[in-house]
Design a protein around this motif. Structure first.
Motif, PDB file in Angstrom:
ATOM      1  N   PRO A  67       0.746  -1.100   0.206  1.00 33.43           N
ATOM      2  CA  PRO A  67       0.084  -0.026   0.165  1.00 33.43           C
ATOM      3  C   PRO A  67       0.635   0.529   0.219  1.00 33.43           C
ATOM      4  O   PRO A  67       0.444   2.269  -0.465  1.00 33.43           O
ATOM      5  CB  PRO A  67      -0.940  -0.066   1.668  1.00 33.43           C
ATOM      6  N   LYS A  68       2.118   1.028   0.245  1.00 33.47           N
ATOM      7  CA  LYS A  68       3.242   1.498   0.250  1.00 33.47           C
ATOM      8  C   LYS A  68       3.070   3.127  -1.329  1.00 33.47           C
ATOM      9  O   LYS A  68       3.444   3.911  -1.230  1.00 33.47           O
ATOM     10  CB  LYS A  68       4.308   1.929   0.814  1.00 33.47           C
ATOM     11  N   THR A  70       1.030   3.139  -2.818  1.00 37.18           N
ATOM     12  CA  THR A  70      -0.656   3.707  -3.254  1.00 37.18           C
ATOM     13  C   THR A  70      -0.544   3.347  -4.818  1.00 37.18           C
ATOM     14  O   THR A  70      -1.310   4.511  -5.621  1.00 37.18           O
ATOM     15  CB  THR A  70      -0.748   5.146  -3.140  1.00 37.18           C
ATOM     16  N   GLY A  72      -3.311   2.255  -7.654  1.00 35.81           N
ATOM     17  CA  GLY A  72      -4.894   2.437  -7.748  1.00 35.81           C
ATOM     18  C   GLY A  72      -5.368   0.724  -7.767  1.00 35.81           C
ATOM     19  O   GLY A  72      -5.193   0.144  -9.067  1.00 35.81           O
ATOM     20  N   ARG A 103      -8.752   4.913   3.111  1.00 32.41           N
ATOM     21  CA  ARG A 103      -8.461   6.709   2.620  1.00 32.41           C
ATOM     22  C   ARG A 103      -9.367   6.756   1.292  1.00 32.41           C
ATOM     23  O   ARG A 103     -10.401   5.864   1.499  1.00 32.41           O
ATOM     24  CB  ARG A 103      -7.144   6.237   1.404  1.00 32.41           C
ATOM     25  N   ARG A 138      -6.968   3.224  -2.589  1.00 28.07           N
ATOM     26  CA  ARG A 138      -5.381   3.067  -2.748  1.00 28.07           C
ATOM     27  C   ARG A 138      -4.886   2.195  -1.683  1.00 28.07           C
ATOM     28  O   ARG A 138      -3.597   2.640  -0.871  1.00 28.07           O
ATOM     29  CB  ARG A 138      -4.604   4.074  -3.275  1.00 28.07           C
ATOM     30  N   GLU A 139      -5.574   1.193  -1.033  1.00 28.20           N
ATOM     31  CA  GLU A 139      -5.202   0.683   0.006  1.00 28.20           C
ATOM     32  C   GLU A 139      -5.491  -1.002  -0.057  1.00 28.20           C
ATOM     33  O   GLU A 139      -6.351  -0.801  -1.414  1.00 28.20           O
ATOM     34  CB  GLU A 139      -5.131   0.747   1.674  1.00 28.20           C
TER      35      GLU A 139
END
Length: 183
Positions: A67-68, A70, A72, A103, A138-139
Motif C-alpha cells: 500500500p505504500k 498507492t 490504484g 483512504r 489505494r490501500e
C-alpha cells in the motif's frame, strides 16, 4: 525483465496455488496458471472475481501489492440498493471501519457493465433494486470494498477487480491469462 501474468480470476477460485483448507478440493491458481516460478502480487477473495497479477520478480510484486506505493485498484461492485449522493460522498471522503478510517476512494455510479455471467449467479431480491458503482482504492484492507459499501448501506452482491494501476481486464476472458514483460 520481470515476467507478469494477468489472470481473470473466476468466482470461487482461491488466490493461491494449493488448497489446504478443506476435504473438498477447491479450484486454485494452479488450475489456470501453468507458468512455473510466479507468485501472486496481492490477493483477491474467493468470492471476488477479476484481475490478479502474478510475477516472478519480488520487487515488482512489492510495488504492486504494498500500500505504500498507492497503486490504484479499480473495482466494479454490484450493490444492493441505489447509491445516493450521500453514500457516494462518504466513500469519496473515506469510511470508518472497525480497523480505522479508509483512504478516500474515487467512486461513481455506473451503468451495468458488460461482464461474463457469474457462476453461481448472485442472489436477487425482487423487493430491493441493485445497481453498480466503480471504486478505485489505494490501500488493501481485508475485504475493504465490501466493508466500505456495507458501511454506507449498500451491501456488495458481486465484486470484480477491473484494474490494478495501468493493467486491466480489457480483452481477457474469464479464466484466461495474458503474459507481459516489465522492465
Amino acid at each position: 525483465m520481470a515476467r507478469l501474468i494477468l489472470l481473470n480470476k473466476p468466482f470461487g477460485v482461491l488466490s493461491q496455488f494449493t488448497d489446504r483448507g478443506t476435504e473438498t478440493k477447491r479450484q486454485t491458481l494452479s488450475d489456470f496458471v501453468k507458468v512455473p516460478g510466479v507468485y501472486p502480487a496481492g490477493r483477491l477473495d474467493r468470492d471476488s472475481e477479476g484481475l490478479m497479477l502474478l510475477t516472478d520478480d519480488g520487487r515488482l510484486q512489492s510495488r504492486i501489492s504494498d500500500p505504500k506505493f498507492t497503486l490504484g485498484k479499480t473495482y466494479l461492485a454490484q450493490v444492493e440498493g441505489v447509491p445516493d449522493d450521500a453514500a457516494l460522498a462518504a466513500l469519496r471522503k473515506g469510511v470508518r471501519l472497525k480497523d480505522g478510517l479508509t483512504r478516500p476512494a474515487q467512486t461513481e455510479a455506473i451503468d451495468p457493465p458488460d461482464l461474463w455471467p457469474r457462476d453461481p449467479p448472485i442472489r436477487v431480491r425482487k423487493s430491493v433494486p441493485d445497481s453498480w458503482i466503480r471504486l478505485t482504492i489505494r490501500e488493501g484492507k481485508n475485504r475493504q470494498v465490501r466493508r466500505m459499501t456495507a458501511a454506507v448501506g449498500l451491501p456488495t452482491l458481486r465484486l470484480v477487480r477491473w484494474s490494478v494501476g495501468d493493467w486491466t481486464l480489457d480483452g481477457l476472458g474469464l479464466g484466461e491469462t495474458r503474459e507481459e514483460f516489465v522492465p
